[in-house]
Scaffold this motif. Structure first.
Motif, short mmCIF file in Angstrom:
data_model
loop_
_atom_site.label_atom_id
_atom_site.label_comp_id
_atom_site.label_asym_id
_atom_site.label_seq_id
_atom_site.Cartn_x
_atom_site.Cartn_y
_atom_site.Cartn_z
N LEU A 43 1.87 0.67 10.20
CA LEU A 43 1.41 -0.72 10.18
C LEU A 43 2.61 -1.14 10.07
CD1 LEU A 43 -1.34 -0.12 7.89
CD2 LEU A 43 -1.08 -1.17 10.85
N ALA B 38 -9.90 11.46 -1.01
CA ALA B 38 -9.48 12.14 -0.25
C ALA B 38 -10.16 13.67 0.46
CB ALA B 38 -7.69 12.66 0.31
N VAL C 54 -8.69 14.20 -3.41
CA VAL C 54 -7.72 13.84 -4.01
C VAL C 54 -8.01 12.15 -4.43
CG1 VAL C 54 -5.22 12.72 -4.75
CG2 VAL C 54 -5.74 14.93 -4.81
N LYS C 55 -8.03 10.97 -5.97
CA LYS C 55 -8.62 9.55 -5.57
C LYS C 55 -7.25 9.17 -5.13
CE LYS C 55 -10.47 9.82 -10.10
NZ LYS C 55 -10.27 9.37 -11.53
N ARG C 56 -7.86 8.18 -3.87
CA ARG C 56 -6.49 7.39 -3.41
C ARG C 56 -7.68 6.22 -3.01
NH1 ARG C 56 -5.38 11.15 1.67
NH2 ARG C 56 -7.53 9.94 2.39
N PHE C 57 -5.79 4.82 -3.77
CA PHE C 57 -6.43 3.79 -3.42
C PHE C 57 -7.84 3.14 -4.18
CE2 PHE C 57 -4.04 4.41 0.28
CZ PHE C 57 -3.41 4.49 -0.66
N VAL D 205 0.09 6.59 8.47
CA VAL D 205 -0.72 5.04 8.26
C VAL D 205 -0.30 4.05 8.42
CG1 VAL D 205 -2.87 3.90 8.36
CG2 VAL D 205 -2.82 6.23 8.42
N PHE D 206 0.38 3.98 6.46
CA PHE D 206 0.43 3.30 6.42
C PHE D 206 2.09 2.97 7.22
CE2 PHE D 206 -2.67 2.84 3.37
CZ PHE D 206 -2.97 1.69 3.57
N VAL E 89 -5.44 2.16 13.70
CA VAL E 89 -4.09 2.36 12.31
C VAL E 89 -4.95 1.16 11.42
CG1 VAL E 89 -2.52 2.86 11.40
CG2 VAL E 89 -2.41 2.93 13.97
N ARG F 218 -4.95 18.23 8.54
CA ARG F 218 -4.64 18.78 7.34
C ARG F 218 -4.58 20.60 7.34
NH1 ARG F 218 -5.69 15.55 1.79
NH2 ARG F 218 -4.75 17.71 0.96
N PHE G 9 -0.33 12.18 2.32
CA PHE G 9 0.48 12.85 4.03
C PHE G 9 -0.02 11.51 4.30
CE2 PHE G 9 0.62 14.78 8.11
CZ PHE G 9 1.36 14.28 8.35
N MET G 10 -1.53 11.86 4.64
CA MET G 10 -2.15 10.53 6.12
C MET G 10 -2.32 9.00 5.46
SD MET G 10 -3.60 11.31 8.69
CE MET G 10 -4.25 10.64 9.65
N PRO G 11 -2.19 8.96 4.04
CA PRO G 11 -1.82 7.42 3.44
C PRO G 11 -0.61 7.52 4.27
CG PRO G 11 -2.77 8.10 2.06
CD PRO G 11 -2.83 9.73 2.97
N ILE H 153 -0.78 8.41 -5.90
CA ILE H 153 -1.80 9.22 -5.47
C ILE H 153 -1.60 10.50 -6.00
CG2 ILE H 153 -2.79 10.40 -3.72
CD1 ILE H 153 -2.49 7.71 -1.72
N THR H 154 -2.31 11.16 -6.70
CA THR H 154 -2.34 13.06 -7.11
C THR H 154 -1.89 14.07 -5.33
OG1 THR H 154 -3.68 12.31 -8.68
CG2 THR H 154 -2.78 14.31 -9.39
N PHE I 241 2.43 1.72 -3.10
CA PHE I 241 0.97 2.27 -3.92
C PHE I 241 0.59 3.37 -3.90
CE2 PHE I 241 -0.70 -1.58 -5.50
CZ PHE I 241 -0.52 -1.81 -6.51
N THR I 242 1.19 4.23 -2.34
CA THR I 242 0.68 5.99 -2.03
C THR I 242 1.35 6.86 -3.40
OG1 THR I 242 2.59 6.05 -0.81
CG2 THR I 242 0.75 5.92 -0.11
N MET J 1 -8.63 5.00 3.60
CA MET J 1 -7.82 6.09 2.83
C MET J 1 -8.38 5.67 1.66
SD MET J 1 -5.21 7.33 4.75
CE MET J 1 -6.34 7.46 6.18
N ASP K 43 -9.44 17.86 -1.04
CA ASP K 43 -8.71 18.40 -1.69
C ASP K 43 -9.88 17.07 -3.44
OD1 ASP K 43 -6.95 16.35 -1.50
OD2 ASP K 43 -5.89 17.76 -1.62
N MET L 101 0.78 -1.43 0.06
CA MET L 101 0.30 -0.39 0.00
C MET L 101 1.08 1.55 0.15
SD MET L 101 -2.77 -1.35 0.26
CE MET L 101 -4.79 -0.45 -0.15
N ALA M 215 -2.50 14.68 -0.43
CA ALA M 215 -3.69 13.43 -0.12
C ALA M 215 -2.21 12.78 0.62
CB ALA M 215 -4.36 13.17 -1.71
#
Lengths: 180, 502
Positions: free
Chosen positions: A65, B183, B188-191, A61-62, B172, B453, A56-58, A41-42, A37-38, B179, B186, A34, A54
């Motif tokens: 983990l 998001a 933004v598409k994620r996963f 989190v990952f 977590v 954020r 930053f948080m993933p 992310i655009t 794959f970040t 996630m 903004d 995961m 967008a």
């Protein structure tokens, strides 16, 4: 059936003895994938700061983990000896394996139900699911198939009718499109 | 003020309004009790009907739906261990074990009485302190919201019973589920991996249904159920509410603390009863003289959860009425009702439509009384569910829940979400991961991210305001204290276990 039982028995035994290690390794692999794959992310350019985006948080989190997984692995390694010496007997393992198999069968019924909702529609699949699940969950000598069929059919039709006419929600019709 | 109240009561207590409130409470309870249906959905369903009603009648009906919906969640949480909505999750922790011990009547009675007390407390705070509390809510910024959520997560991890690493990992992992999708801030598409259905991420209601309803059926399926097993689900016939006055007064401190938590969390926009019930439960356990009894079916757990989630109703109405900001789903629907009636919720409402504001207050009080009466007489009816063999009841619950899950988004992905999180809950049970931190992580993930954020935008990427702002600092220190105390308790427990083995 016997092969499945032996396989389940072995899996249950293995997972009991090495559970934390397996959890740690799975966490590490999945979180790393995961994290990889970040990169897809655009990052939109209108962020006010370098971390206000967008990704930053993933990553937090990952990343967390990934950092947590060694703790599970170390705890698992420490417990191997205790798990083997203080673990359940072979008979108890067999019982656990049988219970797990029953749970997996119940899960399979549910998966088939959800899959069928998309194919056959809600009414048919829900009646089939209710009947099958009721039969499966009740002891052979206490089963009442006719009651199950009647209850399932009546209940499903009432639910379908209420959702359609009172909540204005059309549940999937499937092959009964045009009939109901 | 008293004049306004008297006049509001007179306007409210017409035969047609009372009938509307009765219908609203009953429908609300049904929507609250069926997993997947919610008070938001009930309000949305009845909103078009309010076009043809007077302002007073419309709000009497909508308030009844709101109060009935929040309270109804306790019924399924107690009887079948599946919360009717996210607001009743913590009710499952002690409510269902109490019911399984044959005290379903007592569990329901406790839930109903303390739901009532919570609602009344929230309404009184709303009446007397709405403008002042609304000011506080506005002054709190993303720094405080972020640290509050962090504190709630730490508290839940602290009481989850599992070891600290498992608790943190579960929390977590819950956040990790949020996630997926667009998001916050903004969009933004994620996963999403090119899938349109994943754009909205994993929907919360199906996630909760999966974790509770599916996990429950998978666990029960381990053994075929026979006639002899029915005795286990039998319940003791009890009088009144199922508890004594002494037991009632023993809950005074717990009730006050939980009600205060409910109101405070309720008036913070975006938080609501979902967080309130879990935070109150965690606080009750953490401050209890017998924390080890939590989860076994004690009154304290039900009191904390039900008092707080109903007190959050009054709390959530504060920003709605005083500022025009909805705090949760149902209040967002109520905001729509104001628009339908040609009104603007906010500070001016108290001046331009004081009669309506006081009618809403009066409706909340009357609906609370109607709720406790209806639910009291409904106990015997609700208990009939315990007589249905579990082999029949659980598949029915899963079917109803799955329909609710489908209805909440009108798509098949919601059904698959139920299955996925059913598996997650089942696996969690097998490997000893606590579910509570996972749920809280999943519920609060988007909030924690958006507040972090926003905070970092305000501070130009500096983390310093988190420790220079007093409320934020206190919450951070409390979070740290919870983690350290949990680690110390667990260390002591390990040492004792080691000594016992040696």
């Amino acid at each position: 059936m016997k092969t499945i039982n032996i396989f389940t028995l072995k899996t249950v035994k293995f997972l009991y003895q090495y559970a934390s290690i397996v959890i740690g390794v799975v966490l590490l692999i999945v979180s790393s994938v995961m994290m990889y794959f970040t990169k897809d992310i655009t990052v939109v350019s209108n962020g006010l700061t370098s971390i206000d985006n967008a990704v930053f948080m993933p990553r937090v989190v990952f990343g967390a983990l990934i950092l947590l997984s060694p703790f599970h692995i170390v705890a698992g390694v420490r417990r191997i000896k205790t798990n083997i010496s203080n673990g359940p007997s072979d008979e108890e393992f067999e019982e656990i394996a049988n219970k797990t198999l029953r749970s997996l069968t119940a899960l399979l019924l549910l998966i088939v139900y959800v899959w069928l909702v998309g194919k056959l529609g809600f009414i048919i699949s829900a009646i089939l699911y209710l009947f099958a699940a009721m039969m499966f969950m009740t002891k052979k000598e206490n089963r009442k198939p006719i009651l199950y069929v009647v209850v399932s059919a009546i209940l499903v039709i009432i639910v379908y009718y209420c959702f359609k006419h009172y909540l204005y929600i059309n549940l999937p019709n499937g092959i009964l499109k045009g009939v109901f | 003020m008293i004049d306004l109240f008297v006049s509001a009561f007179l306007n409210l207590m017409t035969v047609s309004n009372i009938l509307l409130m009765l219908v609203g409470i009953v429908v609300g309870i049904i929507f609250g009790a069926i997993p997947g249906l919610s008070s938001s959905m009930a309000i949305a369903l009845f909103l078009p009907i309010t076009f043809g009603l007077s302002q007073y009648a419309a709000f009497a009906l909508l308030i009844a739906l709101y109060i009935g919906g929040v309270s109804g969640g306790l019924i399924s949480a107690i009887l079948i261990n599946v919360p009717g909505s996210a607001m009743s999750i913590a009710t499952c922790y002690d409510g269902h074990p109490m019911a399984a011990n044959g005290r379903a009547h007592r569990a329901l009675g406790t839930g109903i009485v303390f739901s009532f007390i919570g609602t009344i407390f929230g309404v009184f705070v709303l009446i007397f302190a709405a403008p002042y509390l609304a000011d506080i809510a506005v002054k709190l910024g993303p720094f405080e919201y972020f640290t509050l959520i962090l504190f709630a997560l730490m508290l839940i991890i602290g009481i989850s019973g599992a070891d600290l690493v498992k608790g943190i990992t579960a929390g977590v992992l819950g956040m990790a589920t949020t996630m997926v999708g667009l998001a916050p801030v903004d969009s933004v598409k994620r996963f999403t991996f090119g899938s349109y259905t994943l754009l909205d991420g994993f929907p919360l209601l199906p996630l909760i249904i999966g974790l509770f309803a599916v996990t429950s059926i998978l666990k029960t399926s381990e053994k075929a159920i026979g006639v002899e097993d029915l005795e286990h689900f039998a319940y003791k016939k009890e009088k009144g509410w199922g508890f004594t006055l002494v037991e009632f007064f023993k809950q005074t401190k717990n009730t006050i603390v939980s009600a205060v938590i409910g109101v405070i969390i309720g008036f913070l926009p975006g938080m609501g009863g979902t967080l309130a019930n879990q935070l109150a439960y965690a606080t009750a356990q953490k401050t209890s003289k017998h924390p080890e009894k939590f989860g076994t079916g004690i009154m304290d757990g039900i009191v904390a959860s039900e008092t707080s989630n109903n007190a959050s109703i009054g709390g959530a109405m504060i920003p709605l009425l005083a500022l025009g900001i909805p705090g949760d789903g149902p209040t967002a629907m109520l905001l729509g009702a104001f628009t339908i009636q040609g009104l603007v919720a906010g500070p001016l409402l108290f001046k331009t439509s004081a009669d309506l504001v006081y009618l809403i207050f009066a409706a909340m009080l009357v609906c609370s009384i109607l709720m406790i009466v209806i639910e009291y007489y409904g106990i015997a009816f609700f208990l009939q569910a315990m007589k249905i063999p579990k082999g029949m009841l659980l598949p029915i619950i899963v079917m109803l829940s799955s329909v609710g899950a489908y209805a909440s988004g009108n798509n098949m992905f919601n059904l698959w979400t139920v299955v996925i999180f059913g598996i997650v809950g089942f696996v969690f049970g097998k490997i000893g991961f606590p579910v509570a931190p996972f749920i809280l992580g999943a519920v609060l993930g988007p909030n924690i991210e958006s507040n972090l954020r926003r905070a970092l935008q305000l501070s130009r990427a500096s983390f310093m305001p988190f420790i220079t702002r007093p409320v934020s600092l206190i919450l951070l220190l409390l979070s740290l204290a919870v983690i350290i105390s949990t680690a110390m308790i667990q260390r002591k427990k390990h040492q004792e276990e080691k000594a016992a083995v040696n």
